[in-house]
Motif scaffolding. Structure first.
Motif, PDB file in Angstrom:
ATOM      1  N   ARG A  82       0.869  -4.828  -4.280  1.00  0.00           N
ATOM      2  CA  ARG A  82       2.737  -4.022  -4.227  1.00  0.00           C
ATOM      3  C   ARG A  82       2.426  -2.431  -3.694  1.00  0.00           C
ATOM      4  N   HIS A  83       1.238  -1.445  -4.174  1.00  0.00           N
ATOM      5  CA  HIS A  83       1.057  -0.438  -4.455  1.00  0.00           C
ATOM      6  C   HIS A  83       0.403  -0.016  -3.054  1.00  0.00           C
ATOM      7  N   GLN A  84       0.989   1.075  -2.293  1.00  0.00           N
ATOM      8  CA  GLN A  84       0.720   1.393  -1.246  1.00  0.00           C
ATOM      9  C   GLN A  84      -0.625   2.312  -0.953  1.00  0.00           C
ATOM     10  N   GLU A 128       5.783  -5.058   1.141  1.00  0.00           N
ATOM     11  CA  GLU A 128       5.133  -3.566   1.282  1.00  0.00           C
ATOM     12  C   GLU A 128       3.688  -4.208   0.036  1.00  0.00           C
ATOM     13  N   GLY A 129       3.238  -2.510   0.592  1.00  0.00           N
ATOM     14  CA  GLY A 129       2.338  -2.770  -0.552  1.00  0.00           C
ATOM     15  C   GLY A 129       0.730  -2.492   0.690  1.00  0.00           C
ATOM     16  N   ASP A 130      -0.205  -3.087  -0.520  1.00  0.00           N
ATOM     17  CA  ASP A 130      -2.025  -3.292   0.923  1.00  0.00           C
ATOM     18  C   ASP A 130      -2.509  -4.150   0.233  1.00  0.00           C
TER      19      ASP A 130
END
Length: 579
Positions: A405-407, A229-231
């Motif tokens: 990890r931060h979307q 998950e993330g960006d």
């Protein structure tokens, strides 16, 4: 048969789409004509052989284009539109018309022959060296009013290859990139031919989805939660990727800084290793933090960040009323190839609510190997990671990624909602217009060469590549240990960069005092000069703090064999033995 002879012909200045009339509006007849033409084309295109059936226009009159290429001037008259072109001498349209095909093929053949194969053959020179003044005499750098002939251009192409460093040569072990991966090369050529810019789905649909897929898989391999998950983004080099980490860390801690900047704010402090890549300090300067707000943490004897010193510096920050913002750890330092203690750093970051970034530009490729990924244990704790496939995985330059990890943070941090590009009322899902989260506007499709290479080799092939270069590094290290005159800087290097000295026979009986080290300091630069002028190989050297100049062998080309490792040692010894 030329490719240009197999496509439907089309006149230069005609289209099935009628132009607007001179007064700026289309007549009813114009619109009816267009509708009839489009309907006819649509009906024809439903036939079994679409390309063969469509005949949009009679055969093209290419005489003008041929004259452009052969005489480097336009004809003074164009009989089709009666436009005079007397003032267009030397004009050649930027379009691959049929007469260009032979030229393009000839140039590509020259590149394949001279750069791809001859330039990477072990029997060829890595470089044909000339001093700047001499090279200016040998090569025609001048730009002129009148364009050059095709023959001249092909000559310049050959001379460009001749006088360039062959970074794909097996004996180019000078930097943290090397080799010519055939799949990545083809991928890069294709993206240059398509010339996309990856900022909106409408202009780069396939590459947008491809980036999403590749970045998601890389995040999964890093170990981010919920299967990756993330960006993330592909960006122009690891330096810029490290800058993204600083930018995202600042925004997450102080989102108001996007509007207000750093004015009147508590000083934000970045911590990194004294052996970290200089880009951390440079990007902090560039972004207004100032170099004094980048605190460099001491390293131990093998080049890892000292956690005790990191803790001390964090406490000093707090005591002064400053805000500890982030730690930029390194997984594979540029010189010694050291991997910081990511687990220990991660725990400190959590304790003090700091952003944890891991610069794995160099060492990130080890994540592909079950045998070596332990070097990066703890990377899954990071808020962000820099990982450059053009380094240890040997994709073509440039191929650099920033993973987080931060979307949402990339978009929140960098978006400006430019209405001329990122319209929200488009006919498709505009969440795929990823460009607003970048600091760039135009952006190359660097993903394709890596995706194509990954598709060709599979994850197992990339793993085999990584393990081959580590195996060669371990073999080379063992040979340095047992060979007279060679001394390791680190007894057990962690990565595939091996640092060592060569002590010529004339120095071996000297006492190890300042005079000895002053003389040893001059050996590597002199050997480097001789090998470049000979063209036999390229290996870099550098000092490190109080250590005199030493050689640094860098391996990421998996075509290298044990015999090549012996060649490197033999060549250095041969060049230096008389010093």
């Amino acid at each position: 048969m030329l490719a240009s002879e197999t496509f439907p012909a089309h006149r230069f200045k005609e289209s099935i789409f009628k132009p607007y009339s001179a007064n700026g509006s289309a007549s009813v007849d114009d619109l009816a004509s267009v509708n009839k033409t489009l309907t006819s084309a649509a009906t024809t295109s439903s036939s079994p052989d679409t390309h063969a059936a469509i005949d949009i226009a009679p055969s093209v009159e290419f005489e003008t284009a041929r004259k452009m290429l052969t005489n480097n001037s336009c004809s003074s008259n164009n009989n089709n539109n009666n436009e005079t072109t007397d003032d267009m001498s030397g004009f050649v349209a930027s379009h691959p018309a049929a007469p260009f095909e032979g030229f393009i093929r000839a140039c590509v053949d020259e590149i394949i022959k001279l750069a791809v194969f001859q330039g990477t053959n072990r029997s060829s020179k890595v470089v044909e060296w000339h001093e700047p003044a001499e090279l200016r005499q040998l090569f025609d750098f001048q730009l002129r009013d009148k364009g050059e002939s095709q023959d001249k251009l092909r000559e310049l192409l050959r001379e460009t290859i001749r006088f360039s460093v062959k970074t794909g040569h097996p004996y180019f072990i000078n930097q943290l990139y090397s080799g010519v991966d055939p799949y990545a090369l083809v991928g890069q050529w294709l993206t240059d031919a398509l010339n996309p810019s990856v900022y909106t789905y409408e202009v780069a649909p396939l590459f947008t989805l491809m980036e999403e897929q590749v970045l998601a898989e890389m995040r999964r391999i890093v170990g981010f939660p919920n299967g990756g998950e993330g960006d993330g983004i592909f960006c122009p080099g690891g330096s810029i990727a490290n800058g993204y980490a600083i930018s995202c860390a600042r925004y997450k801690h102080a989102p108001e800084s996007k509007k207000n900047g750093l004015f009147h704010a508590k000083p934000l402090i970045i911590f990194t290793s004294e052996d970290a890549h200089y880009s951390v300090e440079k990007l902090a300067m560039f972004m207004g933090f100032g170099s004094d707000h980048v605190i460099k943490i001491a390293t131990n004897e093998v080049g890892k960040m000292r956690l005790s010193n990191l803790e001390e510096q964090i406490q000093r920050c707090l005591d002064n009323g400053w805000q500890p913002l982030m730690v930029s750890a390194t997984a594979g330092t540029t010189v010694l190839g050291a991997f910081d203690d990511l687990i220990g750093i991660g725990e400190l970051c959590r304790k003090h609510n700091m952003w944890m970034h891991v610069d794995a530009a160099w060492g990130g490729g080890a994540l592909m190997s079950k045998k070596y990924r332990h070097l990066l244990n703890g990377i899954e704790m990071a808020d962000s990671v820099t990982w450059n496939p053009h380094k240890l995985l040997a994709a073509s330059q440039q191929c650099s990624t920033f993973l987080t990890r931060h979307q949402l943070v990339l978009g929140q941090c960098h978006s400006t909602n430019a209405a001329y590009l990122f319209q929200k009322d488009k006919f498709y899902d505009t969440s795929f217009d990823t460009g607003d989260k970048h600091i760039q506007c135009g952006r190359r499709a660097d993903v394709f060469k890596f995706w194509f290479m990954w598709k060709a080799k599979g994850s197992l092939g990339l793993e085999a590549h990584v393990e081959k270069v580590f195996r060669m590094a371990e073999f080379f290290t063992a040979k340095v240990r047992e060979r007279a005159g060679f001394e390791l800087v680190l007894e057990s290097p962690e990565c595939t960069n091996i640092s060592f000295w060569y002590v010529p026979p004339s120095l071996r009986q000297m006492e190890r005092n300042q005079e000895f080290y002053d003389k040893l300091h001059k050996v590597a630069p002199k050997v480097k000069e001789m090998m470049i002028k000979k063209g036999s190989m390229m290996i870099t050297y550098q000092p490190l703090r109080q250590l005199p100049n030493f050689f640094r062998l860098v391996l990421q080309n998996s075509c290298l064999e044990e015999s090549d490792m012996i060649y490197f040692l033999d060549e250095i010894e041969s060049l230096a033995k008389s010093l």
